[in-house]
Design an enzyme around this catalytic site. Structure first.
Site, short mmCIF file in Angstrom:
data_model
loop_
_atom_site.label_atom_id
_atom_site.label_comp_id
_atom_site.label_asym_id
_atom_site.label_seq_id
_atom_site.Cartn_x
_atom_site.Cartn_y
_atom_site.Cartn_z
N THR A 1 0.83 -1.21 0.00
CA THR A 1 0.00 0.00 0.00
C THR A 1 0.86 1.26 0.00
OG1 THR A 1 -1.89 -1.06 1.01
CG2 THR A 1 -1.66 1.28 1.44
N SER B 1 1.22 -7.51 -0.85
CA SER B 1 1.91 -8.54 -0.05
C SER B 1 1.00 -9.68 0.38
CB SER B 1 2.62 -7.92 1.16
OG SER B 1 1.76 -7.71 2.24
N THR C 1 1.71 -4.20 4.30
CA THR C 1 1.54 -4.48 5.74
C THR C 1 1.03 -5.90 5.99
OG1 THR C 1 -0.75 -3.65 5.76
CG2 THR C 1 1.00 -2.06 6.30
N ASP C 2 0.34 -6.49 4.99
CA ASP C 2 -0.40 -7.72 5.26
C ASP C 2 0.48 -8.91 5.65
OD1 ASP C 2 -2.86 -6.56 5.05
OD2 ASP C 2 -3.13 -7.07 2.93
#
Ligand code: SIN
Length: 344
Positions: free
Chosen positions: A12, A58, A91-92
């Site tokens: 992101t 990700s 971030t995932d």
């Protein structure tokens, strides 16, 4: 001072959307890492290099991307002109990559992961601040002689071995699973022109954790072409082991169909995301025993957000400590891979 290399992998932080008022409507992994750097004026005076290693959302993180990252990091850490590396990431699955890099690294130079919860086109984009903070931390750590893997997010520094995503949409989305941050960042000095000029963290910042030291070359071994298959199963109400038995049948079929040694496709490990402090539904436990009898290595982690599963006398299956189920999966993959690559 040496250079900071910024490795771009997507996420992101590199995401864009067409409507700044609908920050959630965007596509991750659209901007190149050089564009991310260009959007942070305070980085202008810093000696930086950029390299795009991947461009992924990700959630789609995959072993070949990790192999490319490991290769790029290995090259960077050997390069005397580079004093630290920053990795921009989604971030995932940041917690999985951070843990993987931590396990491979030997702590020679700082490796700082960063990310963002808002795309680059959002009015409240957090990527530019996080990227600037990551570079500040990387340079400050290098000047202290500290190495190791950390994540810098929303004004805090987390150990790469412990960081995890703890909120699905808040800007302050990460924690240490019960462990405190290594440091809280100080705001940049008013009017400061340089990312390096300011004091970076509050006094008392904890030293960085030593890496696992497995070595970057592990992911280049012939045996690492296909990673050991390790899956995660949840213990929950009515968990009767149906998935485990189905996986064992599929694994046996796959192994017969292709690789004569059954190594590439066969199920090699199962991480159970257990209840509480590592307990497992009795019927799932019976299925896991069947898996173990078939040669599958079983580990226990906890589905609870903080605390993990600590080892106790008489444990039937190893406890994954403070690792999340996703991190424990990576740890077991690396353990199995090492066992494959070591001479008997
Ligand atoms: C991703 O993980 O690549 C998308 C989500 C994010 O970065 O917050």
């Amino acid at each position: 001072m040496g250079q900071v290399l910024i490795l771009g992998t997507g996420g992101t932080i590199a995401g864009t959307g067409s409507d700044p008022h609908r920050a959630w409507a965007y596509r991750a992994a659209q901007l190149g890492v050089a564009e991310l750097v260009a959007a942070v004026p305070a980085l202008a005076g810093v000696q930086l290099r950029t390299r795009q290693v991947a461009q992924v959302d990700s959630k789609d993180m995959a072993w070949p991307v990790w192999q490319a990252m490991a290769q790029a990091l290995d090259e960077a850490l050997r390069d005397e002109a580079i004093e630290a590396v920053v990795v921009t990431h989604g971030t995932d699955t940041l917690e999985e990559t951070a843990f993987l890099l931590h396990q491979l690294d030997d702590g020679r130079k700082p490796i700082v992961l960063t990310a963002a919860m808002r795309p680059a086109t959002a009015p409240d984009a957090d990527g530019p601040r996080n990227l600037l903070d990551a570079v500040r931390v990387a340079r400050a750590a290098a000047s202290c002689g500290w190495g190791g893997v950390v994540a810098v997010l929303h004004g805090r520094v987390w150990s790469g071995a412990q960081v995890r995503k703890a909120h699905s949409h808040a800007l302050d989305a990460f924690d240490g699973g019960g462990a405190a941050p290594l440091a809280t960042l100080l705001p940049r000095a008013e009017g400061s022109q340089s990312a390096a000029a300011d004091a970076v963290w509050e006094a008392g910042a904890a030293p960085w954790p030593a890496g696992g030291g497995l070595g970057w070359a592990l992911l280049r071994q012939p045996e690492a072409k296909t990673p050991p298959r390790v899956e995660v199963v949840f213990s929950h109400a009515d968990a009767d082991g149906w998935l485990v038995d189905a996986a064992l049948r599929q694994s046996a079929d796959d192994a017969r169909a292709s690789d004569p040694q059954g190594r590439a496709q066969a199920l090699r490990g199962l991480v159970v995301a257990a209840t509480g402090h590592g307990t497992v539904h009795a019927r799932l436990e019976a299925a896991l025993q069947r898996a173990e009898a078939a040669g599958v290595v079983v580990w226990r982690s906890s589905r609870v957000a903080r605390g993990g599963v600590m080892p106790r006398d008489g444990d039937v299956w190893p406890a994954a400590g403070t690792l999340t189920p996703a991190q424990a999966r990576v740890a077991l993959q690396l353990q199995l891979l090492r066992a494959q690559t070591e001479p008997a």
